[in-house]
Scaffold this motif. Sequence first.
Motif, PDB file in Angstrom:
ATOM      1  N   VAL A  58     -46.301 -32.475  23.787  1.00  0.00           N
ATOM      2  CA  VAL A  58     -47.574 -33.194  23.921  1.00  0.00           C
ATOM      3  C   VAL A  58     -48.423 -32.542  25.010  1.00  0.00           C
ATOM      4  O   VAL A  58     -49.634 -32.314  24.843  1.00  0.00           O
ATOM      5  N   LEU A  70     -49.774 -29.450  23.747  1.00  0.00           N
ATOM      6  CA  LEU A  70     -50.891 -29.699  22.839  1.00  0.00           C
ATOM      7  C   LEU A  70     -52.172 -30.014  23.622  1.00  0.00           C
ATOM      8  O   LEU A  70     -53.255 -29.503  23.297  1.00  0.00           O
ATOM      9  N   GLU A  71     -52.020 -30.826  24.658  1.00  0.00           N
ATOM     10  CA  GLU A  71     -53.190 -31.140  25.482  1.00  0.00           C
ATOM     11  C   GLU A  71     -53.765 -29.875  26.092  1.00  0.00           C
ATOM     12  O   GLU A  71     -54.989 -29.656  26.096  1.00  0.00           O
ATOM     13  N   LEU A 115     -40.371 -33.621  23.450  1.00  0.00           N
ATOM     14  CA  LEU A 115     -41.561 -34.185  22.817  1.00  0.00           C
ATOM     15  C   LEU A 115     -42.709 -34.270  23.827  1.00  0.00           C
ATOM     16  O   LEU A 115     -43.850 -33.871  23.531  1.00  0.00           O
TER      17      LEU A 115
END
Lengths: 891, 377
Positions: free
Chosen positions: A233, A236-237, A229
Amino acid sequence: MRIRDIEVRDFRKLRHVLVSGLKDGINVITGENETGKSTLLAAVQAALFQRHNVTGKVLDEMQPFGCAVRPQVKLGFEVNRGVYQLRKVFGGSSGSAEVVDPGGLRFSNHDADHKLEELLNFQAASRGGTKFHELGIWPLFWVEQGTTFQALEINPGVRAAVQSSLRKEVGDILVGESGSRLKERFAGFYSRFFTAKTGAPTGELIAARKEVLRLESLLSDKRSELAQLAHEVAALEAALARRDRLTDPALRERLEKAKAEAFLEVRALEGLDQQRKQADNVLRLKRALLKNAQGAREQRLSLANEVSRLEQKLIACESADGAAKSDLEQREGELQSGIKQLEAAQSSVKSATDERVQTSRLLELVKVSASYLGVVQRLTDATLAADKEAKARKIAASIRVTAKDVERLRKLEQALFEADANLKAAATRIDFEVQEPSKLTVNRGPIPPTREMLATDVISISIESIGDIRVSPGGEGLDSRRQQRVGAQDKLSAALAELGVQSVQSAHDVNQNRRDAESGIKTHKLIVQTLAPDGLDALRQEASTQEGQIQNLRRILGDIKLPDLGSATAAVATANRQEQYCTSEVERLDAEIGEIRTRRDGARTLKTAKETELRTTTEDLGRGRETLTSARAIKADETVIREAANAEDDQRAVEDTCTALEAQYNSEDPEGIALRVNTTSAALTSLEEQIAEAERSINKIRITLDVLGQKGLGEECAAIESDLNATHIRSAAIEQEANAVRVAYNMIVQVENEANTQFLQPVVRRVQPYLNRVLPGSQIQLGTDMTIEGLQRGTVTEPFECLSVGAREQVSMITRIAFADLLADEGVDAPIILDDALVYADEGRFADALATLAFAAKRHQIIILTCHEHRYLGLVGPVIRLEERERLGVN
Amino acid sequence: MVRILHTADWQLGKQFENLGAPADKLAFLRQCRVDVVRRIGQLGIDRSVDAILVAGDVFEHSEVGDLLLREAVAAMRQVNIPWLLLPGNHDPGGPASVWDRVERIGCPAHVRVLLSTEPVLLAGGKLAVLPAPLMRKHQFADPTESFGQQMTSPAAVRIGLAHGSLQNRLVPAAEQHNMISDTRADEGRLDYLALGDWHSCREIAPRTYYAGTPEPDDFDQDSGAVLIVELHGPGVAPVVERVSVGHYRWHSLRARLQSPGAVEQLKAHLASVTQPLRSTVVHLEVSGTVSLCEHAAVEDELANFEATVQVMRTRTSDLIPSPTEDDLNDLGRQGFVATVVERLRNLEGDATNPDSAFARVALQRLYVEQVLRGGRS
């Protein structure tokens, strides 16, 4: 207890046996195999320990096979020096029991059974049969056949009795009731955590450890998911940052500006390119005009030159045409002359060929005629020989006598001769020396001219006027010899008659005639084959053919005299040579005419060609002159030449212009401009694509994060961690409890073992004297359950099961005796009964064992059942033979 | 006058894994953290506050489940007062944050997640809240740095809302992140600086307060309350009232026992735990040397007490059972058991033996089985 008398009726195989007079000490009951020694032991056990009213399988096993009789056993035995009489009849409800005590008191049926239980200190089964091996001390001392070497079976009764005795000796050092309960309780705790056999962790302990491992694994998995996860993240950043960079307006503005500048350069370059293309078009026009002017100039010069050349050529053609005509006439003359010579030569060839054919036919006639005569002669000879062969074959076929027949006759003749000679050897010789032979007759005939004869039979010699003299020869075996001769004569005569001949010689002659005929057959046949190898018919056919040939040749050649073969052959050779000569001459002339004809044809062709060339040249010249005249009328030669020079100048000027424009175009770097246009356009396209891709990536990661986020991984992870912590605490408590239980339980067991070892010392001490007799230097090791663990020899302990079977027998027996000693000291007296107990011991050990038994017999009644009576001769005590006792019982 | 409710560090979704207690017991603690949100809402209604300011760490972490998010939103939906939720270091903003999911689930209009530093005007413009959200767990720059540049109406009360450690006012930590200047209230011209992060409720600097967690979540913590703050105008000192809203009380005890009378000594310590016991979480460390007989009684007492509280974490490794003469008499001086006891005591004294530590427990167990339970068999 001591057994004194045993009487058994209808118990298994024993119909009736009475064994009495059993003493203290050794008693040996012997009998062959299958005589019922073990059955006797079983009967005693049943009488003492089974209720009288047993039924079912227990009763069946007592009854003789297939007989529903009631087995009966009577025993006389002593307990505490009192003599008891026991009688039991087994048969269910119809069975009975009676015990008479030393005071004469009688106990019947169930009372009798109960009295026995009281006397012998056992508890019979309330239902069914009593199991002997569970009956306290008794089975320890009653050793059944073939079981001595097995480990001791210490039942609770034995253990209780022995412990009772030992306590009196060593005190209450054992666990005791309270300690036993404690041990039992800790054993229960221990089994919750460890296996009883190996002490390996199990149960709650293993479960606690597994639970910790399970939760650790689960936590690890969840943390991995959390890490995933976090990774998503971070991704995604990164994707968002990249998207932001890509969508920066400054970036787009910069790229679009570069693209616009590139397009401006392109438009400028396109203007230049347009000018260059227009100049190229003008140049192509000037080149076309120049080409036209130069063409006109070349055409004019060429036309003038062609007219001049044709004029020269016409003169040459006229001269060549005249020469060709003259040459053709000469070649025609040569050809006619050659043809005449050829025809003459061909006529000569024909004559020579006719001559050669005529002489060849004549030569053939000569050869065929000569051959024909030979063939006719051979045919005549062969025919004659064939006739002779037929005659000889007929003769040979008519003669029956063979060489074998002749040989047989010769043997018969030889036998006759031998018989005759044999007869004559025994004959009487008569010599006639008379003056007047005429007056003397022998057997009515004259006397032999030789004046002598041999008489083989009665001979009557008559002397004229005197009378007859009868001579009867009497040589040895004369009659039989005579008969042999007559027999030989008869056989010869019969054989001659069979063959139809007069004598042996005539038979020989006839046989010779047959052989001559057979020889003639072969000879004449050979002649025929030689003269007519293909047969007479073929030879006749050959003669006929040749005759036809001769007649044919005669018809062609006419009536001429035949020359000899040499002349005819020479004539043919001469004719052949003449023909060949004539033929070669014709060939030579024919070749020569061919060459002449070729030359004539060449001359004819040349003449035609020259004529054609002359005509063509004349026509070409006319047309050339006409064309040149027309052209000059239109445009003079000087004009044409000047226009061509002007066109060349115009083209050069336009070429210079094009070169200058091309150089200017290239100097603008059109490839670079095109590349910039492509690059700047592609950059903007790529930017759009990358933005779209970044958006897709962001969406994709967001979807993944949504899925992962909804799961509440953090909560799950913390919950698992919480469970794990709680489990760690529980597990630590279990570990501590398990280890505490382990330590306590092991300590209890250790102390108990030590107490047991100390407790059993009296038994060990009693075993040792016996052991010293059979296995010196060894010491018995008893387990806490009183079973034999092994023998210690020096520092080594051999487990019981690893000892030899013989050693096990001995150790087992003396341990039983030691237990018996221990119990006897406490007043418990049990007979030791050994049913074929020592079957594996060698002689040495057996002797030691007998000594041990003899020693034990001082304190115990020992009853030995064996089929080896002689082995127990060394023991002092009654020897009872079961067979005799059974007979006694029957009687 | 403007009235606000200042709270922080709800830490919804906290699992209390360090307590090592059974999950069913911990579930009550977790549920209580949601319940306190409802009580806060009701308090806001009761006190007619203009806004409820939550200074960060609404959630224990970003990876809480959707069900918990829905529970929290549902609790706030019932109270139509502006709820201003500030992302803290446990639940920072940023990509794929828990706040994205809160937004997707559907937040009512009066519940606002503050993901930017843009001032929020409330109470008809009389209240300007300057948020300093954390967009990541650890931020080295002072998140309240921009407060000084934020322009608001001179008539509005300025309240800073931030999450972090105030410089120079707290015990030094090994790692310090999200540090906030202790002069921020002055520099930012703030009438009140509402802070979160530290779970005890306290005034940490002039006009600067930590509300602490409304439901206690650890021992040795002054928490379980919210602050009702009244602001009578710009530049006027705030009036701050602490209101208790927590349910569970967390007690940490250390009891040293000595035989004889160990059980009574233990009971005296346990008596300090407040009533009702069912609403307490207790950490108890017991030490000392007691007889085998009393050790068993102490264990019984501890077990009984654990049954009365919500969660009890006990550490008894330093409570040493040591047999007294009476114990040994109880076990028996002669015979088999006496030998076993003697051997175990020898083993306990043999420090080189790895089973030495277990021998003590074994002896205690032996006492229980032989003396206390043996008679019943």
